[in-house]
Design an enzyme around this catalytic site. Structure first.
Site, PDB file in Angstrom:
ATOM      1  N   LYS A  20       0.818  -1.209   0.000  1.00 39.09           N
ATOM      2  CA  LYS A  20       0.000   0.000   0.000  1.00 39.09           C
ATOM      3  C   LYS A  20       0.859   1.269   0.000  1.00 39.09           C
ATOM      4  O   LYS A  20       2.062   1.216   0.287  1.00 39.09           O
ATOM      5  CB  LYS A  20      -0.970  -0.054   1.179  1.00 39.09           C
ATOM      6  CG  LYS A  20      -1.939  -1.247   1.073  1.00 39.09           C
ATOM      7  CD  LYS A  20      -2.963  -1.275   2.188  1.00 39.09           C
ATOM      8  CE  LYS A  20      -3.921  -2.452   2.014  1.00 39.09           C
ATOM      9  NZ  LYS A  20      -4.963  -2.491   3.069  1.00 39.09           N
ATOM     10  N   PHE A  66     -16.029   2.951   6.933  1.00 35.21           N
ATOM     11  CA  PHE A  66     -14.641   3.278   6.632  1.00 35.21           C
ATOM     12  C   PHE A  66     -14.366   3.384   5.132  1.00 35.21           C
ATOM     13  O   PHE A  66     -13.239   3.704   4.734  1.00 35.21           O
ATOM     14  CB  PHE A  66     -13.703   2.218   7.228  1.00 35.21           C
ATOM     15  CG  PHE A  66     -13.965   0.826   6.734  1.00 35.21           C
ATOM     16  CD1 PHE A  66     -13.477   0.384   5.511  1.00 35.21           C
ATOM     17  CD2 PHE A  66     -14.711  -0.061   7.499  1.00 35.21           C
ATOM     18  CE1 PHE A  66     -13.729  -0.895   5.053  1.00 35.21           C
ATOM     19  CE2 PHE A  66     -14.970  -1.350   7.049  1.00 35.21           C
ATOM     20  CZ  PHE A  66     -14.470  -1.767   5.824  1.00 35.21           C
ATOM     21  N   ARG A 114       1.896  -7.263   8.782  1.00 36.43           N
ATOM     22  CA  ARG A 114       1.112  -6.097   9.207  1.00 36.43           C
ATOM     23  C   ARG A 114       1.544  -5.598  10.578  1.00 36.43           C
ATOM     24  O   ARG A 114       1.464  -4.401  10.856  1.00 36.43           O
ATOM     25  CB  ARG A 114      -0.372  -6.442   9.193  1.00 36.43           C
ATOM     26  CG  ARG A 114      -0.959  -6.460   7.779  1.00 36.43           C
ATOM     27  CD  ARG A 114      -2.359  -6.984   7.756  1.00 36.43           C
ATOM     28  NE  ARG A 114      -2.969  -6.871   6.429  1.00 36.43           N
ATOM     29  CZ  ARG A 114      -3.969  -7.630   6.023  1.00 36.43           C
ATOM     30  NH1 ARG A 114      -4.485  -8.551   6.838  1.00 36.43           N
ATOM     31  NH2 ARG A 114      -4.472  -7.474   4.800  1.00 36.43           N
ATOM     32  N   ASN A 124      -2.879  -0.638   7.092  1.00 36.87           N
ATOM     33  CA  ASN A 124      -2.289  -1.908   7.531  1.00 36.87           C
ATOM     34  C   ASN A 124      -1.236  -2.441   6.557  1.00 36.87           C
ATOM     35  O   ASN A 124      -0.914  -3.623   6.570  1.00 36.87           O
ATOM     36  CB  ASN A 124      -3.382  -2.952   7.787  1.00 36.87           C
ATOM     37  CG  ASN A 124      -4.215  -3.240   6.547  1.00 36.87           C
ATOM     38  OD1 ASN A 124      -3.949  -2.724   5.461  1.00 36.87           O
ATOM     39  ND2 ASN A 124      -5.229  -4.069   6.706  1.00 36.87           N
ATOM     40  N   HIS A 127      -2.167  -5.785   1.342  1.00 41.31           N
ATOM     41  CA  HIS A 127      -3.456  -6.413   1.026  1.00 41.31           C
ATOM     42  C   HIS A 127      -3.230  -7.843   0.573  1.00 41.31           C
ATOM     43  O   HIS A 127      -2.226  -8.161  -0.075  1.00 41.31           O
ATOM     44  CB  HIS A 127      -4.148  -5.638  -0.098  1.00 41.31           C
ATOM     45  CG  HIS A 127      -5.326  -6.359  -0.692  1.00 41.31           C
ATOM     46  ND1 HIS A 127      -6.588  -6.296  -0.148  1.00 41.31           N
ATOM     47  CD2 HIS A 127      -5.413  -7.184  -1.780  1.00 41.31           C
ATOM     48  CE1 HIS A 127      -7.406  -7.036  -0.881  1.00 41.31           C
ATOM     49  NE2 HIS A 127      -6.728  -7.581  -1.872  1.00 41.31           N
TER      50      HIS A 127
END
Length: 212
Positions: A20, A66, A114, A124, A127
């Site tokens: 990410k 979220f 994570r 986190n 993915h």
């Protein structure tokens, strides 16, 4: 009479991994850990998605509280998408990732990725696909040129052709008849690539694709 035993088979799965935006600078370090854990990285690209593309990718999360923050976070910068392969890739990658909440991961799975790289429940770091079917969908989203096995057959193949192939092919053949190019086969091939309905509309390619 000697009994013939079938050859042992190893079924290799594929799963999607995303590094990410907030941990892209740890790309090489994370890749080394992935390879040390027995995965092969068979496809890789760095790209940046728009909020709309992130909404499509996380469509199953739509409506959750979220969701706006998730799409804003995932579109905030470049990310790295990888197709990982190994036996039971989906479950092994989820195990290596640890719990989705990085704070909880540091308590219960301190050696998970994570726990090491994540910040909280939203940020986190990485993915992973939740199932084989979601891995197929997500890989096709990030790597639309990839052919996934098993290739559909029977009614599933007919449904796929009717839903995805025939409408695009019909539009291409109609455009071909109107255009009447000197080299119709090459023209049609270029048209189909340009109008591939499964191709995500990326804002721009950050770097050249690697590990193709």
């Amino acid at each position: 009479m000697q009994m013939l035993m079938p050859e042992p088979q190893i079924f290799v799965e594929r799963t999607l991994a995303l590094i990410k935006p907030d941990v892209v600078d740890k790309e090489e370090e994370i890749e080394d850990l992935i390879l040390q854990s027995g995965f092969l990285i068979i496809q890789k690209r760095k790209l940046q998605l728009s909020p709309e593309q992130c909404s499509n990718f996380y469509a199953d999360q739509y409506g959750k509280v979220f969701f706006p923050n998730l799409t804003a976070y995932m579109s905030s910068g470049p990310l790295v998408a990888m197709v990982l392969a190994r036996h039971c890739a989906v479950s092994y990658w989820k195990e290596l990732l640890g719990p989705s909440n990085s704070v909880r991961a540091r308590r219960t799975h301190p050696h998970s990725l994570r726990a090491i790289y994540g910040t909280d429940d939203l940020r986190n770091a990485l993915h992973g696909s939740l199932s084989i079917s979601s891995a197929e969908r997500e890989i096709r989203f990030m790597f639309p040129e990839v052919i996934l096995e098993p290739i559909p057959a029977g009614q599933r193949a007919r449904d796929y052709l009717n839903l995805y192939v025939k409408p695009t092919l019909l539009a291409g053949l109609t455009a071909l008849c109107k255009e009447k190019p000197a080299d119709p086969m090459t023209w049609l091939a270029d048209w189909l690539i340009e109008h591939n309905p499964n191709k995500p509309r990326l804002q721009h390619q950050i770097t050249e694709e690697e590990h193709q």
